[in-house]
Design a protein around this motif. Structure first.
Motif, PDB file in Angstrom:
ATOM      1  N   MET A   1       0.850  -1.166   0.000  1.00 13.04           N
ATOM      2  CA  MET A   1       0.000   0.000   0.000  1.00 13.04           C
ATOM      3  C   MET A   1       0.899   1.234   0.000  1.00 13.04           C
ATOM      4  O   MET A   1       1.760   1.366   0.843  1.00 13.04           O
ATOM      5  CB  MET A   1      -0.888  -0.032   1.263  1.00 13.04           C
ATOM      6  N   ASN A   2       0.694   2.127  -0.970  1.00 10.72           N
ATOM      7  CA  ASN A   2       1.513   3.333  -1.022  1.00 10.72           C
ATOM      8  C   ASN A   2       0.966   4.414  -0.094  1.00 10.72           C
ATOM      9  O   ASN A   2      -0.107   4.264   0.489  1.00 10.72           O
ATOM     10  CB  ASN A   2       1.672   3.828  -2.465  1.00 10.72           C
ATOM     11  N   LEU A   3       1.688   5.527   0.022  1.00  8.23           N
ATOM     12  CA  LEU A   3       1.325   6.588   0.962  1.00  8.23           C
ATOM     13  C   LEU A   3      -0.051   7.173   0.655  1.00  8.23           C
ATOM     14  O   LEU A   3      -0.860   7.363   1.562  1.00  8.23           O
ATOM     15  CB  LEU A   3       2.396   7.686   0.956  1.00  8.23           C
ATOM     16  N   THR A   4      -0.349   7.445  -0.615  1.00  8.44           N
ATOM     17  CA  THR A   4      -1.644   8.033  -0.983  1.00  8.44           C
ATOM     18  C   THR A   4      -2.775   7.059  -0.676  1.00  8.44           C
ATOM     19  O   THR A   4      -3.829   7.459  -0.189  1.00  8.44           O
ATOM     20  CB  THR A   4      -1.654   8.433  -2.470  1.00  8.44           C
ATOM     21  N   THR A   5      -2.539   5.779  -0.936  1.00  5.01           N
ATOM     22  CA  THR A   5      -3.547   4.762  -0.620  1.00  5.01           C
ATOM     23  C   THR A   5      -3.763   4.690   0.893  1.00  5.01           C
ATOM     24  O   THR A   5      -4.896   4.608   1.357  1.00  5.01           O
ATOM     25  CB  THR A   5      -3.113   3.392  -1.173  1.00  5.01           C
ATOM     26  N   THR A   6      -2.683   4.744   1.634  1.00 10.90           N
ATOM     27  CA  THR A   6      -2.784   4.737   3.099  1.00 10.90           C
ATOM     28  C   THR A   6      -3.552   5.960   3.578  1.00 10.90           C
ATOM     29  O   THR A   6      -4.420   5.857   4.454  1.00 10.90           O
ATOM     30  CB  THR A   6      -1.374   4.710   3.736  1.00 10.90           C
ATOM     31  N   ASN A   7      -3.250   7.117   2.996  1.00 15.24           N
ATOM     32  CA  ASN A   7      -3.956   8.350   3.357  1.00 15.24           C
ATOM     33  C   ASN A   7      -5.447   8.237   3.052  1.00 15.24           C
ATOM     34  O   ASN A   7      -6.284   8.694   3.830  1.00 15.24           O
ATOM     35  CB  ASN A   7      -3.379   9.550   2.613  1.00 15.24           C
ATOM     36  N   LEU A   8      -5.764   7.626   1.931  1.00 11.34           N
ATOM     37  CA  LEU A   8      -7.167   7.457   1.554  1.00 11.34           C
ATOM     38  C   LEU A   8      -7.888   6.543   2.542  1.00 11.34           C
ATOM     39  O   LEU A   8      -8.995   6.846   2.973  1.00 11.34           O
ATOM     40  CB  LEU A   8      -7.278   6.917   0.126  1.00 11.34           C
ATOM     41  N   LEU A   9      -7.259   5.452   2.914  1.00 12.29           N
ATOM     42  CA  LEU A   9      -7.852   4.539   3.896  1.00 12.29           C
ATOM     43  C   LEU A   9      -8.059   5.255   5.224  1.00 12.29           C
ATOM     44  O   LEU A   9      -9.135   5.160   5.830  1.00 12.29           O
ATOM     45  CB  LEU A   9      -6.989   3.295   4.089  1.00 12.29           C
ATOM     46  N   GLU A  10      -7.066   5.991   5.681  1.00 13.15           N
ATOM     47  CA  GLU A  10      -7.197   6.732   6.945  1.00 13.15           C
ATOM     48  C   GLU A  10      -8.318   7.750   6.862  1.00 13.15           C
ATOM     49  O   GLU A  10      -9.082   7.939   7.817  1.00 13.15           O
ATOM     50  CB  GLU A  10      -5.874   7.416   7.298  1.00 13.15           C
ATOM     51  N   CYS A  11      -8.433   8.401   5.724  1.00  9.63           N
ATOM     52  CA  CYS A  11      -9.500   9.380   5.533  1.00  9.63           C
ATOM     53  C   CYS A  11     -10.874   8.697   5.588  1.00  9.63           C
ATOM     54  O   CYS A  11     -11.799   9.196   6.242  1.00  9.63           O
ATOM     55  CB  CYS A  11      -9.311  10.094   4.194  1.00  9.63           C
ATOM     56  N   LEU A  12     -10.990   7.549   4.929  1.00  7.49           N
ATOM     57  CA  LEU A  12     -12.252   6.797   4.966  1.00  7.49           C
ATOM     58  C   LEU A  12     -12.592   6.376   6.390  1.00  7.49           C
ATOM     59  O   LEU A  12     -13.755   6.443   6.808  1.00  7.49           O
ATOM     60  CB  LEU A  12     -12.182   5.574   4.053  1.00  7.49           C
ATOM     61  N   GLN A  13     -11.592   5.948   7.139  1.00  8.30           N
ATOM     62  CA  GLN A  13     -11.819   5.549   8.531  1.00  8.30           C
ATOM     63  C   GLN A  13     -12.308   6.737   9.361  1.00  8.30           C
ATOM     64  O   GLN A  13     -13.223   6.600  10.184  1.00  8.30           O
ATOM     65  CB  GLN A  13     -10.541   4.954   9.134  1.00  8.30           C
ATOM     66  N   GLU A  14     -11.734   7.908   9.122  1.00  6.22           N
ATOM     67  CA  GLU A  14     -12.177   9.112   9.835  1.00  6.22           C
ATOM     68  C   GLU A  14     -13.597   9.494   9.411  1.00  6.22           C
ATOM     69  O   GLU A  14     -14.398   9.937  10.233  1.00  6.22           O
ATOM     70  CB  GLU A  14     -11.211  10.279   9.576  1.00  6.22           C
ATOM     71  N   GLU A  15     -13.903   9.313   8.137  1.00  2.06           N
ATOM     72  CA  GLU A  15     -15.263   9.589   7.663  1.00  2.06           C
ATOM     73  C   GLU A  15     -16.273   8.671   8.335  1.00  2.06           C
ATOM     74  O   GLU A  15     -17.368   9.109   8.693  1.00  2.06           O
ATOM     75  CB  GLU A  15     -15.355   9.430   6.144  1.00  2.06           C
ATOM     76  N   VAL A  16     -15.918   7.404   8.495  1.00  2.00           N
ATOM     77  CA  VAL A  16     -16.817   6.455   9.167  1.00  2.00           C
ATOM     78  C   VAL A  16     -17.072   6.921  10.596  1.00  2.00           C
ATOM     79  O   VAL A  16     -18.218   6.940  11.064  1.00  2.00           O
ATOM     80  CB  VAL A  16     -16.250   5.017   9.135  1.00  2.00           C
ATOM     81  N   LYS A  17     -16.031   7.323  11.302  1.00  2.00           N
ATOM     82  CA  LYS A  17     -16.191   7.810  12.682  1.00  2.00           C
ATOM     83  C   LYS A  17     -17.091   9.041  12.719  1.00  2.00           C
ATOM     84  O   LYS A  17     -18.000   9.137  13.553  1.00  2.00           O
ATOM     85  CB  LYS A  17     -14.832   8.153  13.300  1.00  2.00           C
ATOM     86  N   ALA A  18     -16.822   9.992  11.819  1.00  2.00           N
ATOM     87  CA  ALA A  18     -17.601  11.233  11.801  1.00  2.00           C
ATOM     88  C   ALA A  18     -19.057  10.976  11.423  1.00  2.00           C
ATOM     89  O   ALA A  18     -19.981  11.542  12.020  1.00  2.00           O
ATOM     90  CB  ALA A  18     -16.965  12.237  10.839  1.00  2.00           C
ATOM     91  N   MET A  19     -19.285  10.100  10.447  1.00  2.00           N
ATOM     92  CA  MET A  19     -20.653   9.808  10.020  1.00  2.00           C
ATOM     93  C   MET A  19     -21.404   9.030  11.096  1.00  2.00           C
ATOM     94  O   MET A  19     -22.601   9.242  11.308  1.00  2.00           O
ATOM     95  CB  MET A  19     -20.652   9.036   8.695  1.00  2.00           C
ATOM     96  N   THR A  20     -20.695   8.156  11.798  1.00  2.00           N
ATOM     97  CA  THR A  20     -21.311   7.426  12.911  1.00  2.00           C
ATOM     98  C   THR A  20     -21.725   8.412  13.999  1.00  2.00           C
ATOM     99  O   THR A  20     -22.824   8.305  14.561  1.00  2.00           O
ATOM    100  CB  THR A  20     -20.326   6.376  13.473  1.00  2.00           C
ATOM    101  N   SER A  21     -20.874   9.375  14.273  1.00  3.19           N
ATOM    102  CA  SER A  21     -21.190  10.408  15.258  1.00  3.19           C
ATOM    103  C   SER A  21     -22.426  11.201  14.833  1.00  3.19           C
ATOM    104  O   SER A  21     -23.309  11.479  15.646  1.00  3.19           O
ATOM    105  CB  SER A  21     -19.985  11.337  15.436  1.00  3.19           C
ATOM    106  N   LEU A  22     -22.492  11.557  13.550  1.00  3.65           N
ATOM    107  CA  LEU A  22     -23.656  12.291  13.045  1.00  3.65           C
ATOM    108  C   LEU A  22     -24.919  11.443  13.161  1.00  3.65           C
ATOM    109  O   LEU A  22     -25.970  11.940  13.585  1.00  3.65           O
ATOM    110  CB  LEU A  22     -23.439  12.723  11.600  1.00  3.65           C
ATOM    111  N   ALA A  23     -24.835  10.171  12.808  1.00  2.00           N
ATOM    112  CA  ALA A  23     -26.004   9.285  12.907  1.00  2.00           C
ATOM    113  C   ALA A  23     -26.493   9.205  14.350  1.00  2.00           C
ATOM    114  O   ALA A  23     -27.697   9.231  14.614  1.00  2.00           O
ATOM    115  CB  ALA A  23     -25.678   7.896  12.369  1.00  2.00           C
ATOM    116  N   GLU A  24     -25.546   9.146  15.294  1.00  4.06           N
ATOM    117  CA  GLU A  24     -25.912   9.109  16.715  1.00  4.06           C
ATOM    118  C   GLU A  24     -26.538  10.429  17.156  1.00  4.06           C
ATOM    119  O   GLU A  24     -27.505  10.436  17.927  1.00  4.06           O
ATOM    120  CB  GLU A  24     -24.687   8.781  17.559  1.00  4.06           C
ATOM    121  N   LEU A  25     -26.009  11.541  16.662  1.00  2.00           N
ATOM    122  CA  LEU A  25     -26.602  12.846  16.981  1.00  2.00           C
ATOM    123  C   LEU A  25     -28.028  12.944  16.433  1.00  2.00           C
ATOM    124  O   LEU A  25     -28.920  13.496  17.086  1.00  2.00           O
ATOM    125  CB  LEU A  25     -25.760  13.983  16.395  1.00  2.00           C
TER     126      LEU A  25
END
Length: 162
Positions: A1-25
């Protein structure tokens, strides 16, 4: 996995956390709307605005990473990218989770919109009942100069209710 791919995965993981928080709100907002607790609704709204702002920033970041990888910066770009990186099952799972949580948040938001419309209709109906036979309301005046409500009699003489 290259750096950009890793960054994309990390970004997706953060999006999941943020969207889960919004769903809970949104679920909390639903409880508050059902209970009619206006004070709690204000705080939920502030938190919801922040969550949406965070999600928007994460989405822009994801789209930037996609563009850097040579894909379109949208959901179709993610799908195209996932087809090429089939060995990245963690990323595919993360994307699927994000879509599922987003669907849940959308449904919660739709339900909350129905609850808000219901509250508005009840409030408007109550106002119509209160304003129905009051000539001072028709004239746009709920209160007299003293700050007290005024009630008119059919003989045209008014008195102040104290």
């Amino acid at each position: 996995m290259n750096l950009t791919t890793t960054n994309l995965l990390e970004c997706l993981q953060e999006e999941v956390k943020a969207m889960t928080s919004l769903a809970e709100l949104l679920e909390k907002e639903q409880v508050v709307l059902v209970s009619g607790n206006v004070e709690d609704l204000a705080q939920v709204t502030v938190n919801k605005v922040k969550a949406v702002t965070d999600i928007s920033a994460l989405e822009k970041s994801r789209n930037k990473h996609l563009l850097n990888l040579g894909f379109s910066g949208d959901a179709a770009g993610v799908q195209s990218w996932l087809k090429q990186v089939t060995s990245e099952s963690e990323t595919a799972q993360c994307w699927a989770t994000l879509l599922a949580v987003t669907g849940k948040a959308n449904e919660n938001n739709r339900t909350n919109g129905l609850l808000i419309n219901r509250h508005m209709n009840v409030t408007q109906s109550a106002l119509k009942i209160l304003q129905q036979n009051d000539p001072s309301v028709a004239a746009g005046s709920f209160y007299g100069p003293s700050g007290h409500t005024t009630v008119s009699t059919s003989a045209g003489r008014g008195f102040a209710a104290r």
